[in-house]
Design an enzyme around this catalytic site. Structure first.
Site, short mmCIF file in Angstrom:
data_model
loop_
_atom_site.label_atom_id
_atom_site.label_comp_id
_atom_site.label_asym_id
_atom_site.label_seq_id
_atom_site.Cartn_x
_atom_site.Cartn_y
_atom_site.Cartn_z
CE LYS A 1 -3.94 -2.22 2.28
NZ LYS A 1 -3.35 -3.56 2.54
NE ARG A 2 6.21 0.73 1.19
CZ ARG A 2 6.01 0.01 2.27
NH1 ARG A 2 4.81 -0.01 2.83
NH2 ARG A 2 6.98 -0.70 2.81
#
Length: 294
Positions: free
Chosen positions: A113-114
């Site tokens: 989830k960057r």
């Protein structure tokens, strides 16, 4: 042009062009079924397997899951946070887990989830999507809430290297509505869906390499927000099957005509069956049978 650049250019020209992630995922889903097994080494799960909450337990757990499900699942999805909590040694286990998935010929989705801007986003892309990176996965989850275009370094590097991304669109946590549902029929979530559809125009094949994360337990949100997933032409990663409450019937009702593109994710629902390989495989097969049932 200097000789070294000429040599690099010639070497690059000799490299085979990797099939796109979307095409590889479509083939895996057709051959094995629409299931992604999450690798979530929660302390409670480690304990239930008789393992310590340490690096040795983390590695035993992770590699056991890959070994058990690799021939059944279309993809595996290690939860990066549960490796980060063990520090650098935990991240080294993640590297070995991703390598094991590649060796076992099962696609990997790094659930990281960057999301950031500029050179920082480029650095995240380099870590998860660059050929030769120890953390390189077949795909990575991304957060678009600094603006979809902030993800451009990852979108472009994924396309260049035959890898993929899954962009958060509609999550099932209650807090997500405060951002994702804003705007009603012109919601933030719909904007993300439309942007992913536009991005997938760069890809041929059945599926583009830009997928979306849409929770399996979102209920009527797609209908309420007037969102059509059909034009996306990317896989829909749907976490929440099993322990979080969603059933295969729920998935069919929630996604309707888009169901054939759904990659359902089960983590604890399958992992709780461990630690034996036979039990993990049986739980995986049972889940697959439910997803295939009419």
């Amino acid at each position: 042009m200097p000789d070294s650049l000429e040599a690099n250019k010639a070497q690059d020209a000799q490299q085979p062009v990797r099939e796109s992630f979307g095409s590889r995922l479509a083939a895996a889903m057709a051959a094995r079924g629409p299931l992604c097994v999450g690798i979530d080494p929660h302390p409670q799960l480690l304990a239930s397997w008789g393992l310590n909450d340490d690096v040795a337990g983390l590695e035993r757990f992770s590699l056991s899951v890959v070994e058990a499900v690799a021939s059944l699942a279309a993809a595996v999805k290690p939860q990066v946070a549960l490796y980060e909590r063990h520090g650098s040694a935990g991240m080294a286990v993640l590297e070995r887990t991703l390598a094991a998935a590649a060796d076992a010929d099962v696609l990997s989705i790094a659930d990281a989830k960057r999301g950031d801007i500029g050179s920082t986003m480029a650095a995240y892309a380099d870590a998860w999507l660059r050929d030769g990176s120890a953390l390189a996965a077949d795909s990575v989850t991304l957060s678009p809430y600094l603006g979809f275009e902030s993800l451009r370094p990852a979108l472009d590097l994924a396309a260049q290297n035959g890898r993929g991304v899954f962009v958060l669109a509609l999550t099932s946590n209650p807090e997500g509505k405060s951002v994702q549902h804003v705007g009603g029929s012109n919601s933030v979530a719909r904007g993300i869906v439309d942007a992913a559809a536009a991005e997938n125009q760069r890809y041929g094949g059945v599926l583009g390499s830009v997928g979306l994360v849409v929770g399996a337990t979102i209920g009527s949100a797609l209908e309420d927000l007037d969102i059509d997933l059909g034009p996306v032409r990317g896989a829909i990663l749907a976490p929440g099957l099993g322990a979080q409450g969603a059933t295969p019937a729920d998935l069919r009702a929630t996604f309707g005509a888009a169901y054939p593109t759904v990659l359902a994710t089960s983590s604890r629902g399958i992992l709780a069956a461990g630690p034996t390989t036979a039990a993990l495989r049986a739980a995986t097969q049972e889940t697959l049978d439910g997803l295939r049932a009419e």
